[in-house]
Motif scaffolding. Structure first.
Motif, mmCIF file in Angstrom:
data_model
loop_
_atom_site.group_PDB
_atom_site.id
_atom_site.type_symbol
_atom_site.label_atom_id
_atom_site.label_comp_id
_atom_site.label_asym_id
_atom_site.label_seq_id
_atom_site.Cartn_x
_atom_site.Cartn_y
_atom_site.Cartn_z
ATOM 1 N N PHE A 128 0.812 -1.201 0.000
ATOM 2 C CA PHE A 128 0.000 0.000 0.000
ATOM 3 C C PHE A 128 0.856 1.266 0.000
ATOM 4 O O PHE A 128 0.702 2.150 -0.846
ATOM 5 N N THR A 129 1.775 1.355 0.936
ATOM 6 C CA THR A 129 2.721 2.476 1.032
ATOM 7 C C THR A 129 4.049 1.933 1.540
ATOM 8 O O THR A 129 4.191 0.730 1.735
ATOM 9 N N LEU A 130 5.002 2.814 1.797
ATOM 10 C CA LEU A 130 6.300 2.378 2.316
ATOM 11 C C LEU A 130 6.310 2.250 3.825
ATOM 12 O O LEU A 130 7.220 1.630 4.387
ATOM 13 N N ASN A 131 5.324 2.848 4.487
ATOM 14 C CA ASN A 131 5.257 2.741 5.946
ATOM 15 C C ASN A 131 3.838 3.025 6.418
ATOM 16 O O ASN A 131 2.995 3.538 5.669
ATOM 17 N N ALA A 132 3.593 2.721 7.690
ATOM 18 C CA ALA A 132 2.245 2.864 8.246
ATOM 19 C C ALA A 132 1.816 4.319 8.370
ATOM 20 O O ALA A 132 0.623 4.629 8.257
ATOM 21 N N GLY A 133 2.776 5.215 8.598
ATOM 22 C CA GLY A 133 2.432 6.631 8.687
ATOM 23 C C GLY A 133 1.835 7.153 7.387
ATOM 24 O O GLY A 133 0.828 7.883 7.403
ATOM 25 N N GLN A 134 2.442 6.793 6.274
ATOM 26 C CA GLN A 134 1.898 7.188 4.974
ATOM 27 C C GLN A 134 0.503 6.587 4.767
ATOM 28 O O GLN A 134 -0.404 7.264 4.260
ATOM 29 N N ALA A 135 0.343 5.327 5.145
ATOM 30 C CA ALA A 135 -0.945 4.657 4.959
ATOM 31 C C ALA A 135 -2.041 5.347 5.755
ATOM 32 O O ALA A 135 -3.156 5.574 5.247
ATOM 33 N N ARG A 136 -1.756 5.702 6.989
ATOM 34 C CA ARG A 136 -2.771 6.364 7.817
ATOM 35 C C ARG A 136 -3.069 7.770 7.310
ATOM 36 O O ARG A 136 -4.210 8.237 7.399
ATOM 37 N N ASP A 137 -2.082 8.432 6.773
ATOM 38 C CA ASP A 137 -2.306 9.755 6.186
ATOM 39 C C ASP A 137 -3.300 9.654 5.026
ATOM 40 O O ASP A 137 -4.236 10.458 4.930
ATOM 41 N N LEU A 138 -3.113 8.666 4.164
ATOM 42 C CA LEU A 138 -4.038 8.478 3.044
ATOM 43 C C LEU A 138 -5.421 8.081 3.537
ATOM 44 O O LEU A 138 -6.442 8.563 3.012
ATOM 45 N N ALA A 139 -5.478 7.196 4.523
ATOM 46 C CA ALA A 139 -6.776 6.748 5.045
ATOM 47 C C ALA A 139 -7.557 7.920 5.638
ATOM 48 O O ALA A 139 -8.772 8.043 5.418
ATOM 49 N N ASN A 140 -6.865 8.775 6.358
ATOM 50 C CA ASN A 140 -7.526 9.943 6.952
ATOM 51 C C ASN A 140 -8.003 10.916 5.881
ATOM 52 O O ASN A 140 -9.095 11.492 5.988
ATOM 53 N N LEU A 189 -3.984 -1.401 7.208
ATOM 54 C CA LEU A 189 -3.206 -0.655 8.209
ATOM 55 C C LEU A 189 -2.520 -1.602 9.194
ATOM 56 O O LEU A 189 -1.377 -1.353 9.605
ATOM 57 N N THR A 190 -3.194 -2.683 9.556
ATOM 58 C CA THR A 190 -2.554 -3.672 10.428
ATOM 59 C C THR A 190 -1.349 -4.298 9.741
ATOM 60 O O THR A 190 -0.295 -4.497 10.349
ATOM 61 N N VAL A 191 -1.495 -4.603 8.453
ATOM 62 C CA VAL A 191 -0.371 -5.152 7.680
ATOM 63 C C VAL A 191 0.782 -4.166 7.650
ATOM 64 O O VAL A 191 1.957 -4.549 7.832
ATOM 65 N N MET A 192 0.492 -2.881 7.445
ATOM 66 C CA MET A 192 1.563 -1.883 7.398
ATOM 67 C C MET A 192 2.239 -1.730 8.756
ATOM 68 O O MET A 192 3.446 -1.455 8.827
ATOM 69 N N ASP A 193 1.519 -1.925 9.846
ATOM 70 C CA ASP A 193 2.143 -1.914 11.171
ATOM 71 C C ASP A 193 3.135 -3.071 11.300
ATOM 72 O O ASP A 193 4.222 -2.916 11.880
ATOM 73 N N VAL A 194 2.773 -4.226 10.757
ATOM 74 C CA VAL A 194 3.680 -5.378 10.771
ATOM 75 C C VAL A 194 4.917 -5.076 9.922
ATOM 76 O O VAL A 194 6.055 -5.368 10.325
ATOM 77 N N VAL A 195 4.718 -4.477 8.766
ATOM 78 C CA VAL A 195 5.832 -4.097 7.892
ATOM 79 C C VAL A 195 6.776 -3.137 8.624
ATOM 80 O O VAL A 195 8.003 -3.316 8.590
ATOM 81 N N ASP A 196 6.222 -2.128 9.268
ATOM 82 C CA ASP A 196 7.039 -1.174 10.020
ATOM 83 C C ASP A 196 7.896 -1.889 11.063
ATOM 84 O O ASP A 196 9.100 -1.625 11.198
ATOM 85 N N ALA A 197 7.259 -2.784 11.815
ATOM 86 C CA ALA A 197 7.974 -3.491 12.875
ATOM 87 C C ALA A 197 9.061 -4.389 12.300
ATOM 88 O O ALA A 197 10.161 -4.486 12.851
ATOM 89 N N ALA A 198 8.780 -5.032 11.166
ATOM 90 C CA ALA A 198 9.759 -5.926 10.540
ATOM 91 C C ALA A 198 10.972 -5.150 10.037
ATOM 92 O O ALA A 198 12.123 -5.542 10.281
ATOM 93 N N LEU A 199 10.728 -4.061 9.327
ATOM 94 C CA LEU A 199 11.828 -3.256 8.794
ATOM 95 C C LEU A 199 12.670 -2.662 9.918
ATOM 96 O O LEU A 199 13.903 -2.616 9.828
ATOM 97 N N ALA A 200 12.014 -2.221 10.977
ATOM 98 C CA ALA A 200 12.749 -1.663 12.115
ATOM 99 C C ALA A 200 13.604 -2.745 12.773
ATOM 100 O O ALA A 200 14.749 -2.489 13.162
#
Length: 325
Positions: A97-109, A307-318
């Protein structure tokens, strides 16, 4: 749904082979670069797309377009989706969806404020076979182990080894095995189980990007292993194991062509409930219905999953200390 296509690469070309089978989709335009103009002209002629744009502002100003499909490289998803939403267009955006969860939530909002449909094009969530797996999980009893492997030697890996870093392996452009292949496994698991309690990513990293890696997700009483590889290959399969039996998917989690159930003291059963041979058909049928009926509740439900998937992505990359973008 009156659709503009963003991009003219492999994913858009693939989508075009089946979109004519989806009821109530009208192709209005295709957008790309000057460099991609010959390809766009060929696609426009083949699929009767009336307009070709090389300027984003002109495409977004087209009153005949109500929805855009973003089939661009990963790092462009956020900026193009944001501009489309700001222009009042519904958005279907390819995975990731995006490169990180912050971007995803920005689009969702932004979509919420604009009262627009925003969905991620992630095929496996819409398959009848996937929904049947969801329904059959209780048959397996107490789940213990899930193992998903999507390993596919990339046609671009040999060039990468010699220093020619293309988009698929470029961290600045959102490349890597997690975002390309393992993302399907994450969607597969999160759609069944929701958010994990812990995330660990053990990656093989070269030039700042994961060429392969093992993602460990922890749930109460359950361990999940998601393997994604672009630097090696193995039989592609997924298994869900419980104390009363197992489900086995042969092939990748983005096609899910069939699965088998092995329950204790019962004969093996093979299940295939596909309604169309193309993996993208069911998601686009769902998107069209969602947009035509302006079903914001369904769009919100789908977005919560993304958004849950992007949270997992964020945690994995970190966890692997990988920085994209």
């Amino acid at each position: 749904m009156k659709l503009a296509l963003f991009g003219s690469g492999m994913i858009v070309s693939d989508m075009l082979t089946m979109i004519g089978d989806v009821h109530n989709v009208q192709l209005e335009a295709i957008l790309g670069t000057q460099h991609g103009l010959p390809t766009m002209q060929k696609l426009a002629a083949q699929y009767q797309i009336p307009k070709i744009y090389t300027e984003l502002s002109e495409c977004l100003a087209d009153p005949n377009v109500d929805t855009v499909y973003i089939g661009l490289p990963n790092f462009l998803h956020y900026s193009y989706a944001k501009q489309a939403l700001e222009a009042g267009k519904n958005v279907i955006c390819e995975k990731p969806f995006t490169l990180n969860a912050g971007q995803a939530r920005d689009l969702a909002n932004l979509a919420q404020r604009k009262n627009l449909i925003l969905v991620e094009a992630i095929s496996n969530q819409y398959f009848n076979n996937y929904q049947q797996i969801q329904a059959d999980l209780p048959k397996l009893g107490s789940l213990k182990i899930i193992d998903c492997n999507y390993s596919q030697y990339s046609s671009r890996y040999d060039a990468f080894k010699h220093g020619n870093i293309q988009t698929a392996f470029d961290p600045k452009k959102g490349g890597g095995a997690l975002m390309d292949l393992n993302i399907y496994n994450i969607h597969f698991v999160v759609g069944l189980l929701g958010a994990p309690t812990q995330v660990h990513y053990f990656a093989n990293i070269d030039h700042g990007i994961d060429t392969s890696g093992i993602l460990l997700l922890e749930y109460p009483g359950l361990k999940v292993v998601c393997t994604g590889a672009k630097d090696c290959a193995a039989p592609v399969r997924s298994t869900i194991e419980g104390d009363q039996g197992d489900i086995e998917v042969i092939g990748p989690t983005n096609t899910l062509e069939k699965f088998t159930e092995h329950l204790r003291n019962q004969d093996t059963v093979t299940v295939d409930k596909r309604i169309h041979p193309h993996r993208m058909y069911q998601e686009f049928a769902a998107f069209t219905k969602m947009i035509d009926t302006h079903d914001m509740a369904e769009a919100d439900r789908r977005m919560a999953h993304s958004l849950t998937v992007m949270d997992v992505v964020d945690a994995a990359l970190a966890d692997a200390q990988i920085k994209l973008g």
